[in-house]
Design a protein around this motif. Structure first.
Motif, PDB file in Angstrom:
ATOM      1  N   HIS A 178       0.879  -1.164   0.000  1.00  0.00           N
ATOM      2  CA  HIS A 178       0.000   0.000   0.000  1.00  0.00           C
ATOM      3  C   HIS A 178       0.914   1.211   0.000  1.00  0.00           C
ATOM      4  CE1 HIS A 178      -3.577   2.353   1.955  1.00  0.00           C
ATOM      5  NE2 HIS A 178      -3.330   2.719   0.705  1.00  0.00           N
ATOM      6  N   LEU A 179       1.206   1.695  -1.203  1.00  0.00           N
ATOM      7  CA  LEU A 179       2.171   2.777  -1.343  1.00  0.00           C
ATOM      8  C   LEU A 179       1.539   4.117  -0.946  1.00  0.00           C
ATOM      9  CD1 LEU A 179       3.880   1.775  -4.735  1.00  0.00           C
ATOM     10  CD2 LEU A 179       4.330   0.940  -2.424  1.00  0.00           C
ATOM     11  N   THR A 180       2.381   5.067  -0.662  1.00  0.00           N
ATOM     12  CA  THR A 180       1.945   6.370  -0.167  1.00  0.00           C
ATOM     13  C   THR A 180       1.019   7.056  -1.171  1.00  0.00           C
ATOM     14  OG1 THR A 180       3.944   6.649   1.135  1.00  0.00           O
ATOM     15  CG2 THR A 180       2.762   8.649   0.542  1.00  0.00           C
ATOM     16  N   SER A 181      -0.061   7.669  -0.660  1.00  0.00           N
ATOM     17  CA  SER A 181      -1.036   8.343  -1.517  1.00  0.00           C
ATOM     18  C   SER A 181      -0.645   9.802  -1.708  1.00  0.00           C
ATOM     19  CB  SER A 181      -2.427   8.258  -0.900  1.00  0.00           C
ATOM     20  OG  SER A 181      -2.521   9.133   0.216  1.00  0.00           O
ATOM     21  N   ASP A 182      -1.362  10.454  -2.617  1.00  0.00           N
ATOM     22  CA  ASP A 182      -1.066  11.852  -2.917  1.00  0.00           C
ATOM     23  C   ASP A 182      -1.456  12.807  -1.806  1.00  0.00           C
ATOM     24  OD1 ASP A 182       0.103  11.257  -5.309  1.00  0.00           O
ATOM     25  OD2 ASP A 182      -1.663  11.674  -6.528  1.00  0.00           O
ATOM     26  N   ALA A 205       4.838  12.681  -2.361  1.00  0.00           N
ATOM     27  CA  ALA A 205       4.254  11.345  -2.482  1.00  0.00           C
ATOM     28  C   ALA A 205       4.915  10.529  -3.587  1.00  0.00           C
ATOM     29  CB  ALA A 205       2.751  11.459  -2.727  1.00  0.00           C
ATOM     30  N   LEU A 206       5.177  11.164  -4.731  1.00  0.00           N
ATOM     31  CA  LEU A 206       5.755  10.424  -5.847  1.00  0.00           C
ATOM     32  C   LEU A 206       7.117   9.869  -5.483  1.00  0.00           C
ATOM     33  CD1 LEU A 206       5.823   9.494  -8.773  1.00  0.00           C
ATOM     34  CD2 LEU A 206       6.636  11.776  -9.432  1.00  0.00           C
ATOM     35  N   GLU A 207       7.972  10.684  -4.876  1.00  0.00           N
ATOM     36  CA  GLU A 207       9.304  10.233  -4.485  1.00  0.00           C
ATOM     37  C   GLU A 207       9.212   9.102  -3.454  1.00  0.00           C
ATOM     38  OE1 GLU A 207       8.334  13.314  -4.683  1.00  0.00           O
ATOM     39  OE2 GLU A 207       9.575  14.159  -6.289  1.00  0.00           O
ATOM     40  N   THR A 252      -0.866   4.695  -7.939  1.00  0.00           N
ATOM     41  CA  THR A 252      -0.116   5.118  -9.123  1.00  0.00           C
ATOM     42  C   THR A 252      -1.055   5.701 -10.164  1.00  0.00           C
ATOM     43  OG1 THR A 252       1.634   3.507  -8.798  1.00  0.00           O
ATOM     44  CG2 THR A 252       1.319   4.297 -11.030  1.00  0.00           C
ATOM     45  N   ARG A 253      -0.687   6.835 -10.701  1.00  0.00           N
ATOM     46  CA  ARG A 253      -1.408   7.443 -11.820  1.00  0.00           C
ATOM     47  C   ARG A 253      -0.685   7.121 -13.109  1.00  0.00           C
ATOM     48  NH1 ARG A 253      -3.423   8.409  -6.851  1.00  0.00           N
ATOM     49  NH2 ARG A 253      -5.138   9.915  -6.891  1.00  0.00           N
ATOM     50  N   GLY A 254      -1.369   6.480 -14.022  1.00  0.00           N
ATOM     51  CA  GLY A 254      -0.756   6.184 -15.314  1.00  0.00           C
ATOM     52  C   GLY A 254       0.449   5.274 -15.173  1.00  0.00           C
ATOM     53  N   ASN A 255       1.545   5.639 -15.858  1.00  0.00           N
ATOM     54  CA  ASN A 255       2.744   4.800 -15.888  1.00  0.00           C
ATOM     55  C   ASN A 255       3.913   5.466 -15.175  1.00  0.00           C
ATOM     56  OD1 ASN A 255       1.561   2.718 -17.445  1.00  0.00           O
ATOM     57  ND2 ASN A 255       1.836   3.938 -19.296  1.00  0.00           N
ATOM     58  N   PRO A 258     -11.137   9.133 -12.425  1.00  0.00           N
ATOM     59  CA  PRO A 258     -10.974   7.680 -12.255  1.00  0.00           C
ATOM     60  C   PRO A 258      -9.549   7.233 -12.600  1.00  0.00           C
ATOM     61  CG  PRO A 258     -12.242   8.161 -14.243  1.00  0.00           C
ATOM     62  CD  PRO A 258     -12.063   9.465 -13.525  1.00  0.00           C
ATOM     63  N   VAL A 259      -9.000   6.316 -11.808  1.00  0.00           N
ATOM     64  CA  VAL A 259      -7.640   5.823 -12.019  1.00  0.00           C
ATOM     65  C   VAL A 259      -7.569   4.349 -11.668  1.00  0.00           C
ATOM     66  CG1 VAL A 259      -6.383   7.988 -11.717  1.00  0.00           C
ATOM     67  CG2 VAL A 259      -7.042   6.681  -9.723  1.00  0.00           C
TER      68      VAL A 259
END
Length: 995
Positions: free
Chosen positions: A257-261, A266-268, A296-299, A343-344
């Motif tokens: 469960h990776l860190t959310s925005d 958050a991305l790093e 994750t958003r997209g790729n 939606p993601v």
């Protein structure tokens, strides 16, 4: 320290990929310095992250790579801090530096701490810690589910957790998964789960104390026994990794469960968390899955995942479907929790299976409907669940080729295809011949992978493909009707394959793409993913296509094999290998590879061939491909258009060994002079490699040595390769001499393939070459047979065997029997025209004739003495192989090295000296070119000559040795004077010794 003593230096390509794909390295910190003629310094720089592997600047022009002010790789200085693990601190990402403190170089050996945790199992006393070792289980299919169930830490009064918990538990039960990964589990959820009868059939990562899920956390349920470790990123951010023993192999499942925005940076943080997890899994043996909420958003994490060999199962099986697991537009809880209302696809299941032991079969969403009997349309969670099914491919030995071939760049001169059988083709070809402009280039086919690996890698590719396809069953295809693809200015008509079972063709394509992930164009070039089709023609529009195409009656056939096809130069595609589906079938092209074929001594012969005449390793092949790429690029720059080099010799026949040189022909326009072209290429390569231009030879050559590989570049002036082959009379004499070797080699493979598989022929040729070298009768310059003559002899002997697929042992024995009993007054040739060659002595002691006009004896350097030596070796081989097949001798006896000291009475030694290495090399070349003349002069005095093949080099000297049997009328003084007269014409120092 000599160059041979230096540590191995990685190539610029290897360094680039290491920096780009190593998740711990900061690629933005690196700068590439490359050669640029228009620059005032000759060098330009650009950020490594902006370098493109398929751009206008080739890898060979990279001079150095620096990290800030520190040069970490330098071609000319032979500096490579990346391979030696001595990168500066700035090379590593900030998170890595923080974790490691000052000792950054220890990153290669460091790991995050993963702490063992207990696993719980229900028994008569309730839920107890399972102390038993996780036993091996047998499974054909494995179902895994992941579900973020939404904790009630936020918006508690709005999310109706008391109603959702029973619905969540019911959804988990209905998903019927072997392994269930849960995120945002809470103590109340665990309490409810542990009370369910169906859960008592599972192992679980926590008990009623709920110590790991306060206030919420990850949970792992499994029908299969497992061991468990945990890594803690922060107070409540953890990853669980369960390890299973399934079908004798390890499978590791990471629940994330990776860190959310909602969090800062958050991305790093997600990148760091994912990199830590992957680094841990990569150190473990076996396969792994990562399941959970990636946030994750997209790729955004694609580079990390691709570099680690992780396959996103949803993208693999449903490339055209969004697969949103967090959908504020349809899920009221998601709308409540969303920051952006977009939606993601946050939840994912990733597979990492280096040896392709597990294959994705299906993946679907669940818990996508609101809870029944709730007026507010409450959903079980703000996320939808995701469930995948994997199929276990029966175990086969791990191949080191897989990882090596994954770096090979695809080309569009090869493909993997399904080809309809002969009884189906006439109806298809009748349409294609009328409407398909590519009918001459392509056979009727359904593409599975295109582009694919270069043909030189096909043998290794088959080794990877065959064991996997052996697990699949043949299936039916019906070519049902016409469809069209619409392009901007035209349309392509194609026949639509209808498959039974429905998913069989897609599964086959997915499996092949998993084996060669870089060859993904068929599934990635359109949003629809892989669309199987058989093209039949091109038209101005779909309307024109349907108006002109004839009525089609559906035809069906069984797909029991795939074909590896390639084209050479401008020639059409041809089948090089067939690989069959299903157990008990083999690839006719590969039967020659089985070492136990032919009964007694099979594996012994195979091991001897591998030892004495080894094939190229993938790394060696890659090195040669790189050299060819460099030279091809230089030729293209000189010509002003892209070109391809035509290989000659052993490389074209597929029997290269590590000590083989490369010979290649470049077809150039007729308005250019060949000498000017070679001079231009030499100038382009100036500074990159050592070159020598030889314009006064029978065929002008540019000789060069790059990265330890020697290559001779020739030219042929013609419009293109295909036209030259069809109209050789239009070529000038030099161009014909240069390119005819390509055609001769192709005739050999064409004729041989009618009798035995090409792999069997290649095994025979490798065995014969190894034997000839061991017995010192390999070398055209010394009066023996060169590589092409041996290839013709092997091909000739293959045409005499009437077995469906003879073993290499049987073929090798027949080789010696046929040639021992051969009437050498008759020419050996593969074609009828070649067999009409008129044998004349003393020119043709062993007539082995070319297949293409003008017909010539490839063994014209064979003399009276060397003919007798070769024939006596054929007799020895015939005797020994007969005894070996009778189990009275070992194969090692046949390949025993000859002791040349025992073969002659006295020895004539020609010794040359020069401190200049290049001058010494030049003088040796002159001697080798003229030594056959000295042998013939000695024979004219009645002397029997036994040449020692090769030049023996020691420091600043080199020597050539001829063993002699003198007759009564000839003295050593006569021999010495003859040799001096001969050597004086070569301008070399001479020392003559007899004993």
């Amino acid at each position: 320290m000599s160059k041979s003593e230096k540590k191995k230096m990685a190539t610029s390509r290897e360094v680039y990929h290491r920096i780009i794909w190593d998740v711990r390295l900061d690629s933005s910190a690196f700068i590439v310095g490359y050669q640029e003629r228009l620059s005032s310094t000759g060098i330009r720089e650009k950020p490594l992250a902006q370098w493109t592997t398929d751009g206008d600047i080739p890898f060979h022009r990279i001079r150095y790579i620096r990290c800030q002010d520190v040069v970490v790789w330098d071609r000319e200085q032979y500096l490579d801090l990346i391979s030696s693990g001595e990168l500066p601190a700035a090379a590593w990402k900030s998170e890595t530096r923080e974790n490691l403190g000052e000792n950054v170089v220890t990153i290669l050996n460091s790991t995050a701490i993963f702490t063992p945790r207990p696993v719980y199992k229900y028994d008569i006393q309730g839920w107890q810690a399972d102390t038993q070792k996780a036993a091996d289980v047998k499974l054909d299919n494995l179902a895994i589910a992941s579900f973020n169930v939404l904790c009630d830490l936020y918006e508690k009064e709005k999310i109706a957790t008391e109603k959702r918990l029973p619905a969540i538990v019911e959804q988990l039960r209905q998903c019927n998964a072997d392994i269930i990964a849960i995120q945002e589990a809470t103590p109340p959820l665990i309490e409810l789960l542990l009370s369910q009868n169906w859960v008592r059939n599972y192992y679980i990562s926590d008990n009623s104390a709920a110590a790991t899920v306060r206030p919420y956390g990850n949970l792992l349920l499994s029908r299969l026994p497992f061991t468990l470790v945990e890594h803690q990123f922060s107070g409540h951010k953890r990853v669980l990794v369960g390890s299973y023993q399934i079908n004798g192999q390890l499978l590791h499942v990471a629940v994330v469960h990776l860190t959310s925005d909602y969090a800062q940076n958050a991305l790093e943080k997600r990148q760091h968390q994912l990199a830590t997890i992957i680094a841990y899994l990569q150190k473990l043996p076996g396969n792994s899955l990562i399941a959970g909420d990636f946030n994750t958003r997209g790729n955004e994490q694609q580079d990390i995942l691709t570099g680690a060999g992780c396959v996103d199962i949803w993208e693999k099986l449903h490339p055209d479907a969004a697969g949103y697991t967090f959908d504020p537009q349809h899920n009221t809880l998601a709308a409540l929790m969303s920051l952006k209302g977009i939606p993601v696809r946050l939840d994912r299941i990733l597979l990492r299976s280096p040896n392709h032991d597990w294959q994705p079969q299906s993946i679907d969403l669940f818990a996508c409907e609101p809870i029944a009997d709730t007026e507010e349309k409450i959903y079980p969670s703000d996320h939808f669940g995701i469930r995948a099914v994997l199929k276990f491919a029966k175990s086969f030995p791990a191949s080191p080729l897989s990882s090596a071939l994954s770096t090979v760049r695809p080309v569009y001169q090869s493909a993997v295809v399904v080809i309809p059988p002969d009884n189906v083709l006439p109806a298809i070809q009748a349409i294609r011949e009328r409407y398909d402009a590519r009918v001459e280039r392509w056979m009727a086919h359904i593409n599975l992978l295109y582009g694919f690996l270069p043909e030189s890698y096909f043998a290794e590719a088959v080794e990877i493909i065959a064991p996997v396809l052996a697990q699949l069953q043949p299936f039916q295809i019906t070519l049902a009707d016409f469809q069209t693809f619409t392009h901007r200015k035209s349309s392509t008509a194609w026949l639509r394959p209808v498959v039974e079972p429905e998913t069989a063709l897609h599964e086959l394509q997915t499996i092949l793409e998993n084996l060669f992930p870089q060859c993904n164009e068929q599934s990635s070039k359109t949003k629809a993913g892989f669309t199987p089709h058989l093209s039949v023609g091109q038209f101005p529009s779909p309307e024109a296509a349907f108006a002109e195409l004839p009525e089609w009656h559906p035809v069906s056939f069984t797909v029991d094999s795939i074909a590896l096809i390639s084209r050479r130069g401008d020639e059409p595609f041809e089948v090089r290998h067939l690989v069959y589906l299903g157990q008990g079938k083999g690839d006719r092209e590969d039967k020659g590879d089985k070492e136990d074929k032919g009964g007694k001594g099979g594996s012994e012969l195979g091991e001897l061939i591998k030892e004495l005449e080894p094939e190229l390793t993938p790394a060696q092949q890659l090195q040669r491909d790189t050299v060819l790429e460099v030279v091809t690029q230089a030729c293209a720059e000189c010509l002003g258009f892209q070109t391809s080099l035509q290989l000659l010799g052993s490389a074209r026949l597929g029997v290269q060994s590590p000590d083989s040189d490369l010979d290649a022909v470049c077809v150039i326009p007729t308005y250019l002079t060949g000498e000017a072209f070679l001079v231009s290429v030499q100038q382009r390569l100036q500074g990159l490699c050592h070159t020598q231009l030889v314009l006064d030879a029978r065929v002008p050559i540019l000789r060069l040595k790059l990265e330890g590989i020697s290559l001779d570049l020739l030219y042929a002036r013609a419009e293109n390769y295909q036209l030259a082959r069809k109209h050789p009379q239009n070529l000038d004499s030099i161009s014909l001499k240069a390119i005819i070797g390509c055609w001769e080699a192709d005739v050999i493979t064409e004729i041989v393939s009618k009798y035995v598989s090409l792999n069997t022929f290649r095994e025979l040729l490798r065995a014969v070459r190894a034997w000839a070298k061991a017995r010192k009768i390999y070398g055209n310059a010394w009066g023996f047979l060169g590589g092409f003559s041996w290839a013709l002899l092997c091909a000739f002997c293959c045409t005499f065997d009437k077995e469906v697929e003879p073993s290499r042992e049987k073929l090798l024995a027949n080789f010696f029997q046929l040639l021992h009993h051969r009437d050498w007054q008759q020419a050996i040739a593969l074609t009828d025209f070649g067999r009409q060659y008129q044998v004349q002595l003393p020119r043709d002691w062993l007539p082995v004739i070319t297949s293409i006009e003008p017909f010539q004896n490839t063994a014209r350097n064979v003399t009276r003495s060397t003919a007798k030596i070769i024939q006596s070796e054929f007799a020895r081989g015939a005797t020994l192989t007969k005894r070996i097949l009778a189990d009275e001798e070992k194969w090692t006896t046949l390949f025993a090295p000859i002791d040349l000291h025992q073969e002659s009475e006295i020895f004539l030694i020609l010794k040359v000296s020069d401190r200049d290495e290049h001058e010494l090399e030049k003088c040796c070349g002159i001697l080798e070119g003229y030594i056959i003349g000295l042998i013939i002069q000695l024979e004219q005095l009645g002397i029997f000559v036994r040449p020692w093949t090769g030049v023996q080099k020691m420091e600043n000297t080199a020597r050539l040795v001829l063993g002699l049997h003198l007759n009564a009328d000839c003295t050593s003084d006569t021999v010495e004077q003859l040799a001096k007269d001969f050597l004086s014409r070569c301008a070399c120092q001479l020392l003559v010794v007899s004993w």
